[in-house]
Scaffold this active site. Structure first.
Site, PDB file in Angstrom:
ATOM      1  N   PRO A 172       0.814  -1.188   0.000  1.00 26.03           N
ATOM      2  CA  PRO A 172       0.000   0.000   0.000  1.00 26.03           C
ATOM      3  C   PRO A 172       0.859   1.253   0.000  1.00 26.03           C
ATOM      4  CG  PRO A 172      -0.409  -1.420   1.904  1.00 26.03           C
ATOM      5  CD  PRO A 172       0.903  -1.781   1.329  1.00 26.03           C
ATOM      6  N   GLU A 173       0.630   2.095  -0.979  1.00 26.03           N
ATOM      7  CA  GLU A 173       1.241   3.418  -1.019  1.00 26.03           C
ATOM      8  C   GLU A 173       0.154   4.398  -0.588  1.00 26.03           C
ATOM      9  OE1 GLU A 173       3.615   3.941  -4.603  1.00 26.03           O
ATOM     10  OE2 GLU A 173       3.565   1.794  -4.954  1.00 26.03           O
TER      11      GLU A 173
END
Length: 276
Positions: free
Chosen positions: A2-3
């Site tokens: 996850p960014e």
DNA sequence: ATGGGTACCTGTCTGC
DNA sequence: TGCAGACAGGTACCCA
């Protein structure tokens, strides 16, 4: 995994529903990156405040009689995701943390366990402060300008892509979005950061904001296992121009895209469209 | 201070 | 089919 877009999509997908809920139980599974730092039962009966995001971290304030009484700092690491549901079912082998509330259970699933859930007395205190201090600007902060990025890049001599990933200049762009933003700005990821001109820094700052905003609007990227707290997949990955496309002709110029390794991470770029 | 490398952990895919 | 090896969205920490 996850960014920033994935973390923000996750936050938005459960923030309102959990706001005001009362904690009824906490279940801790296998150890994550750090110890929780509090006796789980002591969180019971506190009320969840408004979930905030800083970089790729989420902050869940816990209130006691309307007063903020600490909170949980969460990070999804490489493979983490959060689900919020009224009846989550039995915890599986990769379900390492449950915050059971009067409205439903917030569950962290993280096969690789690079994620974290840490209690702190406040956001600016203890472990939370240690992890949050030193983070760079938020990409949507008005202070994150081309001038700011230019000045920050001038102070470093590493490859520009590594400077973006380091998180102390600007937060939120991880491996996918750093590659995509550099492509959008026409900058070779190997360019030394102190050699980036002011106009190119302007373009890069805009490209970072645009790339993250577009990904956010599409619900993030699901390469294999990202889901928001409703179980929805992201749709950005179909729009990636370079990430994961080594050997594929660049859709701007037809040159085969390249994959190199920088800082033990894969970098994808177009050797024609992206210049030093 | 900066930069480079390692470490954390597990699942999936590739090639022999 | 089985197995070894590479690879994966992140980041703290150690050392030069």
């Amino acid at each position: 995994m996850p960014e920033l877009p994935e973390v923000e999509v996750t936050r938005q997908s459960f923030c309102e529903r959990i706001h005001g809920a009362r904690v009824t139980a906490v279940r801790v599974g296998k150890p994550l990156r750090w110890p929780l730092g509090v006796v789980p039962d002591s969180l019971v009966a506190r009320t969840v405040g408004e979930v905030a995001r800083r970089g790729k971290y989420l902050w869940l304030p816990l209130e006691d009689d309307g007063r903020e009484a600490g909170g949980l700092l969460m990070h999804l690491g490489m493979s983490g995701s959060l689900a919020f549901s009224p009846a989550p079912g039995d915890a599986g082998v990769h379900d390492h943390f449950d915050l059971v509330t009067s409205r439903g259970t917030l569950r962290l699933t993280d096969p690789r366990r690079f994620g974290a859930v840490v209690w702190s007395a406040s956001r600016s205190d203890g472990m939370a402060a240690k992890l949050l201090n030193g983070l760079g600007l938020e990409p949507f902060d008005p202070a994150f300008t081309g001038a700011h990025l230019h000045a920050a890049l001038k102070r470093r001599r590493v490859a520009v892509k590594l400077a973006l990933l380091s998180g102390d200049i600007v937060v939120g762009a991880g491996n996918i979005y750093a590659c995509e933003a550099l492509f959008a700005a026409g900058i070779d990821p190997r360019t030394r950061s102190d050699r980036i001109s002011r106009p190119r820094a302007e373009r890069l700052a805009a490209a970072i904001r645009d790339t993250l905003a577009r990904a956010l609007a599409l619900g993030g990227s699901t390469l294999r296992d990202f889901r928001d707290a409703h179980g929805m997949e992201g749709r950005f990955q179909a729009q990636a121009r370079v990430y994961g496309r080594a050997g594929v002709p660049c859709d701007a110029c037809g040159t085969p895209l390249r994959r190199i390794v920088q800082g033990q991470r894969a970098t994808f770029f177009c050797p024609t469209c992206q210049r030093r």
